[in-house]
Design an enzyme around this catalytic site. Structure first.
Site, PDB file in Angstrom:
ATOM      1  N   ASP A  27     -45.092 -12.982  27.931  1.00 19.62           N
ATOM      2  CA  ASP A  27     -44.013 -13.512  28.221  1.00 19.62           C
ATOM      3  C   ASP A  27     -43.275 -12.312  29.481  1.00 19.62           C
ATOM      4  O   ASP A  27     -42.284 -12.818  30.207  1.00 19.62           O
ATOM      5  CB  ASP A  27     -43.166 -13.910  27.249  1.00 19.62           C
ATOM      6  N   TYR A 145     -34.353  -8.572  17.725  1.00 15.61           N
ATOM      7  CA  TYR A 145     -34.360  -7.153  17.770  1.00 15.61           C
ATOM      8  C   TYR A 145     -32.927  -6.528  17.867  1.00 15.61           C
ATOM      9  O   TYR A 145     -31.839  -7.197  18.085  1.00 15.61           O
ATOM     10  CB  TYR A 145     -34.765  -6.767  19.168  1.00 15.61           C
ATOM     11  N   ARG A 147     -30.683  -4.794  19.707  1.00 14.41           N
ATOM     12  CA  ARG A 147     -30.658  -4.455  21.273  1.00 14.41           C
ATOM     13  C   ARG A 147     -29.143  -4.704  21.620  1.00 14.41           C
ATOM     14  O   ARG A 147     -28.718  -5.924  21.657  1.00 14.41           O
ATOM     15  CB  ARG A 147     -31.485  -5.205  21.708  1.00 14.41           C
ATOM     16  N   LYS A 189     -40.332 -11.450  14.562  1.00 13.52           N
ATOM     17  CA  LYS A 189     -40.890 -10.477  15.131  1.00 13.52           C
ATOM     18  C   LYS A 189     -39.779  -9.715  15.516  1.00 13.52           C
ATOM     19  O   LYS A 189     -38.640  -9.990  16.008  1.00 13.52           O
ATOM     20  CB  LYS A 189     -41.464 -11.085  16.436  1.00 13.52           C
TER      21      LYS A 189
END
Length: 265
Positions: A27, A145, A147, A189
């Site tokens: 991606d 994540y 972030r 993930k």
């Protein structure tokens, strides 16, 4: 935890029991641009790469363009997007669960950046995707994540924290994994915390939901393999390595080494 038969069958396709998963995310062509092997992913999906993979993750366009190469490979369709040219941490919905089902996807993915300005709306998107996917027995992968966004507009992946305050970083990643579990994701993930000992606490925080690590920026092959083995030794279901593969000049030999390293844990 009991799973409906359809969901269970699809989970077994993307995460084969008894063997660490090796996913190839493609991606980044949309996110950062079609550079290196992403210029035309069909040249990357060769006979020495594809058989080593347990799934490929991408947006609908690239999965359709590479359908001939992926006819026997499970695919995960990403339904959330942004680019590095604007607000990378703010993900927009870019398709429906029905789109993924029509395309033959085995699962969908939804991205959430924890501590970003758009965290709240991303959490709502993930929860909605899980509800919609339940109707089809389709797994949802939470790509979640730690972030945030720097004042300059660039990503802050808290890498300095990982180096200087590893326990604080592990706490942040544990929180990410727990959010994915709490909102009903079928798999998670996220980032590797740096050591098997700290990452084991992340896996435990997911309470049985499979966890995979992202590849992050390209590093030496030995370091990428060490991270993969450390994560699996800590209980991770496998790795989702994109840039560690498609940004490498010789992708095929590295994938073979990675597959062997994962199977050796």
């Amino acid at each position: 935890m009991h799973q409906p038969p359809g969901l269970q069958r699809r989970m077994h396709r993307i995460l084969p029991p008894g063997r660490p998963a090796l996913w190839l995310p493609l991606d980044d062509g949309l996110i950062s641009g079609p550079e290196h092997h992403l210029h035309d992913v069909r040249g990357l999906l060769t006979a020495d790469v594809v058989p080593q993979l347990t799934a490929v993750l991408g947006f609908r366009g690239v999965l359709a363009a590479a359908s001939a190469q992926l006819v026997d490979t499970p695919v995960v369709m990403n339904l959330s997007a942004s680019t590095t040219l604007h607000e990378h941490t703010r993900k927009a919905p870019v398709g429906t669960v029905a789109d993924a089902v029509r395309a033959g996807a085995d699962a969908i993915a939804c991205h959430v950046n924890i501590s970003s300005p758009s965290e709240t709306e991303a959490l709502e998107q993930l929860a909605r995707r899980v509800t919609e996917a339940d109707e089809f027995g389709l797994p949802v992968v939470a790509m979640i994540y730690p972030r945030s966004r720097n004042l300059s507009g660039t990503d802050n992946n808290h890498l300095r924290m990982r180096r200087n305050s590893p326990e604080r970083f592990a706490e942040l990643v544990r929180h990410c994994a727990r959010i994915g579990m709490e909102l009903g994701a079928s798999a998670i993930k996220t980032m590797y915390t740096g050591t098997p000992e700290t990452f084991r606490t992340v896996v435990e925080s997911a309470m049985g939901v499979p966890v995979l690590i992202a590849g992050e920026a390209l590093v030496d092959a030995s370091e990428a393999l060490e991270r993969a083995q450390g994560a699996v030794a800590a209980g991770a279901a496998g790795v989702a390595y994109g840039r560690q593969i498609f940004n490498r000049d010789e992708a095929g030999p590295f994938v073979a080494k990675l597959r062997a390293a994962l199977d050796d844990v």
